[in-house]
Scaffold this active site. Sequence first.
Site, PDB file in Angstrom:
ATOM      1  N   LYS A 180     -11.462  17.705   4.177  1.00 19.55           N
ATOM      2  CA  LYS A 180     -11.389  18.688   5.266  1.00 19.55           C
ATOM      3  C   LYS A 180     -10.052  19.447   5.294  1.00 19.55           C
ATOM      4  O   LYS A 180     -10.025  20.665   5.472  1.00 19.55           O
ATOM      5  CB  LYS A 180     -11.586  17.958   6.599  1.00 19.55           C
ATOM      6  N   HIS A 212       0.839  -1.211   0.000  1.00 19.50           N
ATOM      7  CA  HIS A 212       0.000   0.000   0.000  1.00 19.50           C
ATOM      8  C   HIS A 212       0.872   1.259   0.000  1.00 19.50           C
ATOM      9  O   HIS A 212       1.348   1.668   1.056  1.00 19.50           O
ATOM     10  CB  HIS A 212      -0.918  -0.005   1.223  1.00 19.50           C
TER      11      HIS A 212
END
Length: 512
Positions: A368, A168
Amino acid sequence: MREKVLILDFGSQTCQLIARRVRELGVYCEIVPHDISADKVSQAAPVAIILSGGPASVRADESPSMDAAILEMDIPVLGICYGMQLLGQLLGGVVEKHTGGEYGPATLLVDKPDELFADLENRLDVWMSHGDLVRELPDGFETLAHTDDCHVAAMGNAGKKIYGVQFHPEVVHTTRGKEILRNFLFRVAGCSGGWTMAGFIAEEVARIKETVGDGHVICGLSGGVDSSVTAALLNRAIGERMHAVFVDNGLLRAGEVEQIERYFQHDFPLNMQTVDARKEFLDALVGVTDPERKRKIIGKVFIDVFSRTAKGLGKIDFLAQGTLYPDVIESVSASGGPSATIKSHHNVGGLPDELGFKLIEPLRELFKDEVRRLGAELGLPANLVNRQPFPGPGLAVRIIGEVTEERLEILRAADLIVQQEMENWEGYDEIWQSFAVLLPVKSVGVMGDERTYANVAAVRVVTSLDAMTADWARLPHDLLGRLSARIINEAHGVNRVVYDISSKPPSTIEWE
Ligand code: XMP
């Protein structure tokens, strides 16, 4: 047309993390369901495609797949974990169960750097989490790297620009993960980058101007980051025709109304008004102790006040909301099924349809952290864009039991001390939320020679990444001591302070 990468979501918990990494590298990207059709991909015209990981096994019946025609479109592709196994399977390789699996840190040994590992060391720390592996490569592919446990840990077909990595690259434990993604985006896919907040502002301002024309927009300003940035962006685009409405519901923290007014009437002036509805909210809450009833009542009174104010403003065409990207992604369920649930966002939720507003959501493409950067770029004060979240129902859900003016005063005084002490503490930036809660319990104490029988306040300080999970903050004992001493001495009506050491789950951040 904006340069764009598509991320096909196979249900990985790290799918949003991939998107954030890509954007941090200056490339705009969108998360789409894994079963998006080749036609839709063609319309979106992405410069590259990333296939996320996922919890399923490609060997299982009905595991999530993709339209294989997408792999014939000459678009560079990077498959991550499940995404690599799917490439292996769809392109004619062999995927097998990995006995024992490989989970956690591993050392990647690069056999052939190719473009993907260009300019990197040939031993890299990576993070693995897989139960299957590619046993035989599809035609035209080469092994680029292996680990002790996995002989194809990265594969590539340079001619077709299709790559797969078993590890990953999006997680921090893969120390050079960002460089690997950078290599894929810039060297393999030829991205030019340039997705910046300044660029976003220019595009979005133009879009708002075109959408709104010479109409008027109302925007509920809560003082939180999302609504503040929404209002600031609209102000940049249409100035006075944006009407920001800040409802003082009487449930705000000490000095909050003055602070918001200072921000938006002086530091960063925009067309805003404060509506004093304190009495209306508090009257409606008399005798109410149930948390959900409190929320419902507060929501309803808000709608009444907001609708009334909107009507008073004359002709308003649009309602602006601070909806963020995580709220609009069509997410794939953890089981890998294409559940495609879209969460609806209710900042100013449930406004009656007869008001006839059209909705504009200028932040709906942003995460955000990008909203905070956008706010800074627009010139909003740093302590506003970095504000802690504060719940819509305000202090009402931090007073356990009935909300009265007297109890609000006690909580405000205690909460102000928590704010002051926390802001002065060097670890403050690591904190997600810090606040006081007033309990419906009295306890015996002694002050001077007098026996007291007064309120108990709890201090709640948590760390979190997204409020889905949270841990109680390990504050230094001397800070806890100061918080307790000051609250008992200065917040009249409290004679005992407790510190909340519950994590979420099983508790929640708020007490109600
Ligand atoms: P909980 O208590 O569910 O809170 O762990 C998670 C996050 O959501 C905030 N919160 C609310 N925000 N209206 C809001 O706008 C609400 O009714 C509400 N309840 C909780 C909470 O402060 C935390 O950041």
